[in-house]
Design a protein around this motif. Structure first.
Motif, short mmCIF file in Angstrom:
data_model
loop_
_atom_site.label_atom_id
_atom_site.label_comp_id
_atom_site.label_asym_id
_atom_site.label_seq_id
_atom_site.Cartn_x
_atom_site.Cartn_y
_atom_site.Cartn_z
N ASP A 129 0.77 -1.36 0.29
CA ASP A 129 -0.06 -0.36 0.13
C ASP A 129 0.82 1.49 -0.16
N LYS A 133 0.53 3.71 -2.59
CA LYS A 133 0.47 5.48 -2.39
C LYS A 133 1.53 6.48 -3.05
N GLU A 159 -5.14 9.38 -1.47
CA GLU A 159 -6.18 8.23 0.03
C GLU A 159 -7.21 7.79 -1.44
N ALA A 162 -6.17 5.06 -4.32
CA ALA A 162 -5.93 3.91 -3.36
C ALA A 162 -7.10 3.51 -2.97
N MET B 164 -15.51 3.56 -2.46
CA MET B 164 -15.13 3.81 -1.39
C MET B 164 -15.22 3.34 -0.27
N ARG B 171 -9.36 -1.59 4.18
CA ARG B 171 -8.21 -0.99 4.33
C ARG B 171 -8.05 -1.41 5.59
N ILE B 175 -4.80 -3.50 6.84
CA ILE B 175 -3.80 -2.95 6.52
C ILE B 175 -2.80 -1.79 7.96
N ALA B 182 -8.30 9.87 7.16
CA ALA B 182 -7.47 9.61 6.12
C ALA B 182 -8.67 9.65 4.96
N THR B 183 -9.29 8.20 5.03
CA THR B 183 -10.88 8.14 4.07
C THR B 183 -12.00 9.35 4.11
N ALA B 186 -11.18 12.94 2.36
CA ALA B 186 -11.19 12.53 1.25
C ALA B 186 -12.16 12.48 -0.33
#
Lengths: 199, 199
Positions: A129, A133, A159, A162, B164, B171, B175, B182-183, B186
């Motif tokens: 990831d 990114k 963001e 990804a 999304m 994620r 991850i 952050a998502t 965005a």
């Protein structure tokens, strides 16, 4: 490189090749060390000497892929930034994947779901990831610098892209119907309206 | 409803409650019918009478949740369309999930990964996806009609938002690090620049 080290590298490469083929053929759930050994031309004991479990081999395989994979494998840096951006999207979300790509994508998602409970897998996917990114960020910055792209907020745009690519992988493998064309259209509209410089 | 039918419904609801608790506590991989039975106040034989495998119970559980869940559980239709949109996002991607929400999200992702190879799971997640997309589309159309939103391409915008939310789930669970803030940022930027009507 000494003879021994070269031989070791060859052996590792051969194990990784065998792992890739066995993974495409069997998928994660049905994969066994035996199936990998069957794809491996050298002695099976050599395989068992290096690895104890299929998860150990698969984590090593992910790590090996990430070590081998470079920015140049994903994009041609002499292309325009918008072509580079689409190369990255095509790489994660091929418009018409061939059967081998499909099999590998399903297997890769199976490995990713191991990251839920296995820290070693999680570490490799976090590395992957970070690579994606960083590459997306480099392409966006290059496009802002040469005027192809607007002066977007790089971090938030990376963001979003990804997260879209991850969502596309999840949808493609777990929802009925081919979601890829719709995802690519949604991405195309986003890029046109939010990233590409206005004419 | 006849007495028998009411009793059957009560039994089903009790099994589903027990399944929810056992799933949150054990996760998919470690879940057994026994663990569900332990959460179930009525007789274990009743549970075995209805279901043969844990996957049968879990698919029934997903189906039951989808039958019970209505638009009104996700959004307050008297809210403004932008508040409704954020309610849908909060529902999939809570800004600060409590431990039970976290456990359930991880378990739900484990169930989703079963959809890779199991058509019965895939069917339920396809139904869930259809519900989310239809609800997103209704909110967008309401917002376009009352002037809160621009005249966006509803289909592509729904596709981007749904992708999304799926990507965010992948994620968040696979991850390292908390990707949720952050998502959400965005998404906030996308909504502000692409969906909300210009002042």
């Amino acid at each position: 490189m000494s003879g021994d080290a070269a031989e070791q590298t060859d052996t590792q490469a051969a194990i990784m090749e065998a792992t890739y083929r066995a993974l495409c053929d069997h998928g994660y759930a049905d994969l066994t060390i035996q199936a990998i050994a069957d794809e491996f031309a050298k002695s099976k004991s050599l395989l068992y000497y290096h690895y104890d479990t299929k998860d150990e081999i698969l984590v090593a395989f992910l790590s090996y892929m990430l070590d081998q994979f470079t920015v140049e494998d994903a994009i041609d840096t002499t292309d325009s930034p918008d072509d580079q951006l689409w190369s990255l999207i095509d790489n994660s979300l091929p418009p018409s994947p061939d059967p081998e790509q499909r099999e590998f994508q399903v297997a890769l998602f199976e490995l990713r779901s191991q990251a839920l409970s296995d820290e070693a897998y999680r570490e490799q996917f976090t590395r992957a990831d970070r690579f994606i990114k960083d590459t997306l960020a480099d392409v966006l910055v290059a496009g802002i610098d040469d005027g192809t792209f607007r002066d977007v907020d790089v971090e938030r745009t990376v963001e979003l892209l990804a997260t879209m690519l991850d969502g596309a992988m999840l949808r493609r493998t777990t929802i009925t119907g081919d979601s890829t064309p719709a995802t690519r259209e949604a991405l195309a509209q986003f890029i046109e309206r939010q990233i590409l410089a206005e004419e």
